[in-house]
Design an enzyme around this catalytic site. Structure first.
Site, PDB file in Angstrom:
ATOM      1  N   GLY A 112       0.850  -1.186   0.000  1.00  0.00           N
ATOM      2  CA  GLY A 112       0.000   0.000   0.000  1.00  0.00           C
ATOM      3  C   GLY A 112       0.883   1.231   0.000  1.00  0.00           C
ATOM      4  N   THR A 133      -5.251   1.064   0.326  1.00  0.00           N
ATOM      5  CA  THR A 133      -4.829   2.290  -0.356  1.00  0.00           C
ATOM      6  C   THR A 133      -5.613   2.510  -1.642  1.00  0.00           C
ATOM      7  OG1 THR A 133      -2.626   2.186   0.600  1.00  0.00           O
ATOM      8  CG2 THR A 133      -2.848   3.444  -1.446  1.00  0.00           C
ATOM      9  N   TRP A 184      -8.450   1.667  -2.432  1.00  0.00           N
ATOM     10  CA  TRP A 184      -9.878   1.911  -2.217  1.00  0.00           C
ATOM     11  C   TRP A 184     -10.162   3.308  -1.677  1.00  0.00           C
ATOM     12  CZ3 TRP A 184     -13.739  -1.179  -3.805  1.00  0.00           C
ATOM     13  CH2 TRP A 184     -13.403  -2.492  -4.168  1.00  0.00           C
ATOM     14  N   GLN A 235     -11.109   6.879  -1.124  1.00  0.00           N
ATOM     15  CA  GLN A 235     -11.912   7.707  -2.022  1.00  0.00           C
ATOM     16  C   GLN A 235     -11.660   9.186  -1.780  1.00  0.00           C
ATOM     17  OE1 GLN A 235     -15.895   6.648  -0.886  1.00  0.00           O
ATOM     18  NE2 GLN A 235     -15.938   4.845  -2.194  1.00  0.00           N
ATOM     19  N   GLY A 276      -9.570  11.374  -0.101  1.00  0.00           N
ATOM     20  CA  GLY A 276      -8.350  12.056  -0.482  1.00  0.00           C
ATOM     21  C   GLY A 276      -7.287  11.992   0.572  1.00  0.00           C
ATOM     22  N   GLU A 331     -13.408  17.731   4.594  1.00  0.00           N
ATOM     23  CA  GLU A 331     -14.129  16.548   5.073  1.00  0.00           C
ATOM     24  C   GLU A 331     -14.424  16.726   6.555  1.00  0.00           C
ATOM     25  OE1 GLU A 331     -13.006  12.681   2.591  1.00  0.00           O
ATOM     26  OE2 GLU A 331     -11.380  13.373   3.828  1.00  0.00           O
ATOM     27  N   ASP A 351      -2.619  -9.211   9.608  1.00  0.00           N
ATOM     28  CA  ASP A 351      -1.516 -10.185   9.705  1.00  0.00           C
ATOM     29  C   ASP A 351      -0.258  -9.615  10.369  1.00  0.00           C
ATOM     30  OD1 ASP A 351      -3.345 -11.508   8.174  1.00  0.00           O
ATOM     31  OD2 ASP A 351      -2.063 -11.804   6.432  1.00  0.00           O
ATOM     32  N   HIS A 373     -16.983   3.817  10.032  1.00  0.00           N
ATOM     33  CA  HIS A 373     -17.357   4.927   9.143  1.00  0.00           C
ATOM     34  C   HIS A 373     -18.867   5.089   9.189  1.00  0.00           C
ATOM     35  CE1 HIS A 373     -17.732   7.601   5.769  1.00  0.00           C
ATOM     36  NE2 HIS A 373     -16.415   7.708   5.713  1.00  0.00           N
ATOM     37  N   ARG A 411     -16.001  11.762  12.738  1.00  0.00           N
ATOM     38  CA  ARG A 411     -16.689  10.507  12.412  1.00  0.00           C
ATOM     39  C   ARG A 411     -17.361   9.830  13.599  1.00  0.00           C
ATOM     40  NH1 ARG A 411     -12.504   8.109   7.975  1.00  0.00           N
ATOM     41  NH2 ARG A 411     -13.193   9.641   6.460  1.00  0.00           N
ATOM     42  N   HIS A 449     -14.095   0.650   9.625  1.00  0.00           N
ATOM     43  CA  HIS A 449     -13.402   1.375   8.549  1.00  0.00           C
ATOM     44  C   HIS A 449     -11.898   1.477   8.766  1.00  0.00           C
ATOM     45  CE1 HIS A 449     -13.006   4.024   5.190  1.00  0.00           C
ATOM     46  NE2 HIS A 449     -12.647   5.060   5.910  1.00  0.00           N
ATOM     47  N   GLU A 482      -1.319   1.809   8.383  1.00  0.00           N
ATOM     48  CA  GLU A 482      -2.414   1.418   9.276  1.00  0.00           C
ATOM     49  C   GLU A 482      -2.003   0.337  10.278  1.00  0.00           C
ATOM     50  OE1 GLU A 482      -6.160   1.194   7.248  1.00  0.00           O
ATOM     51  OE2 GLU A 482      -7.166   0.355   9.000  1.00  0.00           O
ATOM     52  N   ARG A 508      -9.311   8.703  14.147  1.00  0.00           N
ATOM     53  CA  ARG A 508      -8.543   9.308  13.053  1.00  0.00           C
ATOM     54  C   ARG A 508      -9.331  10.428  12.390  1.00  0.00           C
ATOM     55  NH1 ARG A 508      -8.418   7.599   7.095  1.00  0.00           N
ATOM     56  NH2 ARG A 508     -10.431   6.765   7.670  1.00  0.00           N
ATOM     57  N   SER A 526      -4.881   9.263   7.114  1.00  0.00           N
ATOM     58  CA  SER A 526      -4.168   7.979   7.130  1.00  0.00           C
ATOM     59  C   SER A 526      -3.255   7.807   5.930  1.00  0.00           C
ATOM     60  CB  SER A 526      -5.139   6.812   7.237  1.00  0.00           C
ATOM     61  OG  SER A 526      -6.258   7.041   6.460  1.00  0.00           O
TER      62      SER A 526
HETATM   63  C1  LIG Z   1     -12.920   2.180   1.308  1.00  0.00           C
HETATM   64  C2  LIG Z   1     -11.815   2.960   1.997  1.00  0.00           C
HETATM   65  C3  LIG Z   1     -11.736   4.324   1.808  1.00  0.00           C
HETATM   66  C4  LIG Z   1     -10.723   5.055   2.432  1.00  0.00           C
HETATM   67  N1  LIG Z   1     -10.600   6.391   2.176  1.00  0.00           N
HETATM   68  C5  LIG Z   1      -9.545   7.075   2.679  1.00  0.00           C
HETATM   69  C6  LIG Z   1      -9.307   8.428   2.311  1.00  0.00           C
HETATM   70  O1  LIG Z   1     -10.038   9.017   1.523  1.00  0.00           O
HETATM   71  N2  LIG Z   1      -8.224   9.046   2.844  1.00  0.00           N
HETATM   72  C7  LIG Z   1      -7.372   8.435   3.714  1.00  0.00           C
HETATM   73  O2  LIG Z   1      -6.402   9.057   4.167  1.00  0.00           O
HETATM   74  N3  LIG Z   1      -7.572   7.148   4.067  1.00  0.00           N
HETATM   75  C8  LIG Z   1      -8.617   6.458   3.559  1.00  0.00           C
HETATM   76  N4  LIG Z   1      -8.805   5.145   3.915  1.00  0.00           N
HETATM   77  C9  LIG Z   1      -7.819   4.509   4.791  1.00  0.00           C
HETATM   78  C10 LIG Z   1      -6.552   4.282   3.994  1.00  0.00           C
HETATM   79  O3  LIG Z   1      -6.887   3.866   2.695  1.00  0.00           O
HETATM   80  C11 LIG Z   1      -5.686   3.230   4.648  1.00  0.00           C
HETATM   81  O4  LIG Z   1      -5.540   3.488   6.010  1.00  0.00           O
HETATM   82  C12 LIG Z   1      -4.298   3.257   4.014  1.00  0.00           C
HETATM   83  O5  LIG Z   1      -4.421   3.122   2.626  1.00  0.00           O
HETATM   84  C13 LIG Z   1      -3.470   2.132   4.585  1.00  0.00           C
HETATM   85  O6  LIG Z   1      -2.312   2.036   3.819  1.00  0.00           O
HETATM   86  P1  LIG Z   1      -1.267   0.912   4.177  1.00  0.00           P
HETATM   87  O7  LIG Z   1      -0.167   1.028   3.197  1.00  0.00           O
HETATM   88  O8  LIG Z   1      -0.956   0.986   5.609  1.00  0.00           O
HETATM   89  O9  LIG Z   1      -2.089  -0.455   3.991  1.00  0.00           O
HETATM   90  P2  LIG Z   1      -2.811  -1.079   2.711  1.00  0.00           P
HETATM   91  O10 LIG Z   1      -2.980  -0.100   1.625  1.00  0.00           O
HETATM   92  O11 LIG Z   1      -4.017  -1.771   3.211  1.00  0.00           O
HETATM   93  O12 LIG Z   1      -1.763  -2.144   2.231  1.00  0.00           O
HETATM   94  C14 LIG Z   1      -1.489  -3.283   2.999  1.00  0.00           C
HETATM   95  C15 LIG Z   1      -0.654  -4.205   2.158  1.00  0.00           C
HETATM   96  O13 LIG Z   1      -0.164  -5.275   2.952  1.00  0.00           O
HETATM   97  C16 LIG Z   1      -0.381  -6.494   2.257  1.00  0.00           C
HETATM   98  N5  LIG Z   1      -0.457  -7.565   3.250  1.00  0.00           N
HETATM   99  C17 LIG Z   1      -1.384  -7.775   4.205  1.00  0.00           C
HETATM  100  N6  LIG Z   1      -1.079  -8.877   4.922  1.00  0.00           N
HETATM  101  C18 LIG Z   1       0.060  -9.366   4.408  1.00  0.00           C
HETATM  102  C19 LIG Z   1       0.858 -10.494   4.679  1.00  0.00           C
HETATM  103  N7  LIG Z   1       0.559 -11.364   5.655  1.00  0.00           N
HETATM  104  N8  LIG Z   1       1.955 -10.727   3.927  1.00  0.00           N
HETATM  105  C20 LIG Z   1       2.280  -9.903   2.917  1.00  0.00           C
HETATM  106  N9  LIG Z   1       1.561  -8.806   2.609  1.00  0.00           N
HETATM  107  C21 LIG Z   1       0.466  -8.553   3.336  1.00  0.00           C
HETATM  108  C22 LIG Z   1      -1.669  -6.252   1.508  1.00  0.00           C
HETATM  109  O14 LIG Z   1      -1.850  -7.201   0.492  1.00  0.00           O
HETATM  110  C23 LIG Z   1      -1.408  -4.842   1.014  1.00  0.00           C
HETATM  111  O15 LIG Z   1      -0.549  -4.852  -0.097  1.00  0.00           O
HETATM  112  C24 LIG Z   1      -9.808   4.399   3.290  1.00  0.00           C
HETATM  113  C25 LIG Z   1      -9.898   3.021   3.483  1.00  0.00           C
HETATM  114  C26 LIG Z   1     -10.889   2.299   2.836  1.00  0.00           C
HETATM  115  C27 LIG Z   1     -10.958   0.826   3.038  1.00  0.00           C
END
Ligand SMILES: Cc1cc2nc3c(=O)[nH]c(=O)nc-3n(C[C@H](O)[C@H](O)[C@H](O)COP(=O)(O)OP(=O)(O)OC[C@H]3O[C@@H](n4cnc5c(N)ncnc54)[C@H](O)[C@@H]3O)c2cc1C
Length: 608
Positions: free
Chosen positions: A34, A64, A66, A68, A70, A135, A238, A259, A308, A369, A393, A404, A409
């Site tokens: 992500g 990430t 998903w 929407q 910003g 927002e 995980d 949410h 929220r 959420h 996250e 949050r 995030s």
């Molecule tokens: C529908 C939705 C809308 C959102 N809208 C917003 C927004 O508008 N603005 C905002 O700031 N935040 C938003 N968020 C929150 C934000 O998207 C997330 O908090 C952020 O993208 C998390 O990023 P990350 O890189 O930590 O994790 P992620 O993007 O979830 O990536 C996690 C990665 O780890 C990998 N992974 C998981 N477990 C394992 C494992 N055991 N071994 C290897 N790989 C693994 C997954 O496959 C993935 O590639 C939203 C979330 C959702 C679900």
């Protein structure tokens, strides 16, 4: 010590899995692709000799893509870092770490400009300036968005494109369909690698071991712990669960954000549910109940744009009063043209599901959420275990406190990934974290069957969800304990596989989350404690830190929040006030909103 009055919870050191059949080595392993994982990997890539990036399925699967609404950053001269800090602290209900928030807000604009230079294409106005919106909980327009409501998809695209440009470099290896099962530690309990299951070919197939000088967990959230969530299927916690088993401190796990406006698809609908972004309310949509009453008016000075937790709680209260399982979002006055142009993905998804936001009220209800807690880190992203970092996250940097602020995030993943990469560069360059040898983990491995996942989700939703009480939490723990008993003996999964590893991770985190929630006798952040409906700053201004002891038992520590975090802070959030002491305020005032040209994007494409 385990807390008296709460049941003793045993957590095994590792999950049952076949012995590693292959080994690889790297300087740093980044787990997850992500915004957090990709940003860390891209920034580290030219600074260490060998970077290994592994991800559970494909690169763009995760929260990430998903996102929407910003990404929040102070980009306008009308905005200021102090105001962004204020809004973040208010949303966090007194539990944010002010230093972490300051780092987020002051380094955010630069990090966002680097993302733009890398190729992320944010929406712009007629004169080419970046469009900013507002927002819930924000008092200024500071949300950058892309493709209307496809911000995460664009950020993910830009980061993966940047990775593709360097993928042939000998210094970086990327393995997809690689699920990390557990962390490896040496005899001094320093983290020095992972065990992972790869659906691959040739040598790298099945369960293997990857050894490294440091591991960065960027595995996202734990949304699949509940029956209904906005998170994708990979969000099974995980990384947090593996860190817990290895002995790292997890913090603020009880603070789950629900949410307020998730499309309600009827009773029994499970798994990932469609989100109706807060930005829709930011553009003027509002909530009504069955009778058409705009019930957010008078609840909070920001009404439909309140933080929220306030909105989610108001919805839950109204659903209870009216005996319904949803309320409605009214977007009709925004018009089809505007809605289609500003929120193309949301409108398309709603129409696919039989709802037209331009002509119909949208049924909505709160759903899981975001995980505000996670692996506790310091300002450099270091966890309590030497050699282990956490980002995005999965981590708990202290930025979000009990809740949050919208769009913080993505920014957190971006800013702290840079900090982690910089810290690792310095440490590895200085010869710290030298190569070491993993030792076999102690104790018997455990594993429940994948088919138990629904039981975990149901128990968590019933007792550890939006509305909690001492008795509901106790009932949830009782169910989870019974499931945990099936992780050994005849009922246990003897083979191991993605579904059972993920489900056991959900079980371990569910028990930890419920334990932390039972220690917090008050309503704060995203949940309602029915038996303690009021916030109690005098007694509950603390964090709950959880850690697996050497004996394999979950232990809790209550860590007070420095009083300064609350001084002068109007936690009801009506108007921005000066919350910072003079020195800090002066320093922040010197950080002007970033103004950079993007014409030089090509020159800076590799600067992440
Ligand atoms: C529908 C939705 C809308 C959102 N809208 C917003 C927004 O508008 N603005 C905002 O700031 N935040 C938003 N968020 C929150 C934000 O998207 C997330 O908090 C952020 O993208 C998390 O990023 P990350 O890189 O930590 O994790 P992620 O993007 O979830 O990536 C996690 C990665 O780890 C990998 N992974 C998981 N477990 C394992 C494992 N055991 N071994 C290897 N790989 C693994 C997954 O496959 C993935 O590639 C939203 C979330 C959702 C679900």
């Amino acid at each position: 010590m385990p807390v008296s009055g709460l049941p003793e919870i045993s957590i095994p050191r590792r999950l049952r899995a076949p012995a590693p059949g292959w080994t690889t080595t790297a300087d740093v392993i980044v787990v997850g692709s992500g915004i957090a994982g990709l940003t860390t990997a891209l920034r580290l890539r030219r600074r260490v000799d060998r970077m290994l990036l592994v991800t559970k399925t494909v690169l763009d699967e995760g929260s990430t893509a998903w996102a929407q609404g910003g990404i929040a950053a102070v980009m306008s001269p009308e905005d200021s870092p102090a105001e962004h800090i204020h809004d973040t602290l208010v949303a966090g209900v007194g539990l944010c770490d002010v230093d972490a928030v300051e780092a987020l807000v002051t380094e955010g604009p630069d990090a966002v400009w680097d993302l733009i230079a890398l190729g992320a294409d944010f929406d712009r106005g007629d004169t080419g300036q970046i469009s900013l919106t507002r927002e819930g909980g924000h008092h200024r327009d500071r949300i950058l968005h892309a493709g209307g409501d496809a911000t995460g998809r664009e950020i993910s695209r830009a980061l993966i494109a940047a990775l593709d440009r360097v993928r042939d470099d000998p210094g970086i290896e990327v393995i997809e369909h690689a699920l990390v099962v557990d962390l490896l530690t040496d005899e001094s309990e320093r983290v020095c690698g992972v065990t992972l299951h790869v659906i691959g070919e040739g040598q790298v197939d099945g369960v293997g071991a990857a050894h490294a000088r440091a591991v960065v967990l960027a595995t996202g959230g734990l949304g699949q712990i509940y029956s209904s969530t906005t998170n994708p299927s990979v969000a099974t916690g995980d990384g947090m669960a593996a860190a817990l088993r290895a002995g790292a401190v997890l913090a603020d796990l009880e603070f789950v954000q629900f949410h307020p406006t998730v499309l309600w698809l009827g009773e029994g609908s499970r798994g990932q549910q469609p989100l109706i972004s807060e930005a829709v309310r930011g553009e003027g949509a509002f909530l009504v109940d069955e009778a058409g009453d705009r019930f957010m008016r008078g609840q909070h000075p920001l009404a439909d744009l309140a933080p929220r937790d306030v909105v989610a709680r108001a919805i839950i209260a109204r659903m209870r009063e009216t005996g319904t399982d949803h309320v409605y979002l009214d977007c009709r006055h925004l018009g089809a043209d505007f809605l289609e142009q500003r929120f193309p993905s949301i409108v398309q998804r709603c129409r696919e599901l039989g709802f037209d936001p331009a002509t119909q009220l949208l049924p909505v209800a709160p759903a899981q959420h975001y995980a505000s807690g996670g692996v506790r880190t310091d300002l450099r992203g270091r966890s309590s275990l030497e050699g282990l970092y956490a980002c995005g996250e999965t981590s708990c940097t202290g930025v979000h406190g009990a809740n949050r602020l919208a769009s913080n995030s993505l920014l957190e993943g971006l800013v702290f990934a840079r900090r982690i990469a910089d810290d690792l560069t310095a440490r590895l360059g200085a010869g710290e974290l030298p190569e070491t040898t993993p030792v076999a983990p102690s104790g018997e491995p455990e594993l429940i069957r994948g088919k138990r996942r629904l039981d975990v989700q149901r128990a968590m939703t019933a007792g550890s969800g939006t509305v909690r009480s001492a008795s509901s939490l106790a009932a949830t723990e009782e169910t989870l304990a019974a499931l945990a008993a099936r992780a050994v003996g005849a009922d246990a999964d003897k083979q191991g596989g993605p579904k059972s590893w993920e489900t056991t991770n959900l079980l371990h985190l569910g028990r930890a989350l419920t334990y932390a929630a039972a220690l917090r006798d008050e309503t704060r952040g995203g949940h309602v404690r029915e038996d303690f409906p009021a916030r109690d700053d005098e007694h509950f201004l603390h964090h709950v830190h959880l850690q697996r002891s050497a004996a394999g038992v979950l232990e809790a520590r209550v860590v007070p929040v420095p009083g300064a975090n609350l001084e002068g802070l109007d936690l009801d959030g009506s108007v921005p006030v000066d919350v910072l002491d003079e020195d800090r305020a002066e320093g922040i005032a010197a950080t002007k909103p970033a103004a950079r040209h993007t014409d030089s994007a090509d020159e800076t494409k590799e600067t992440m």
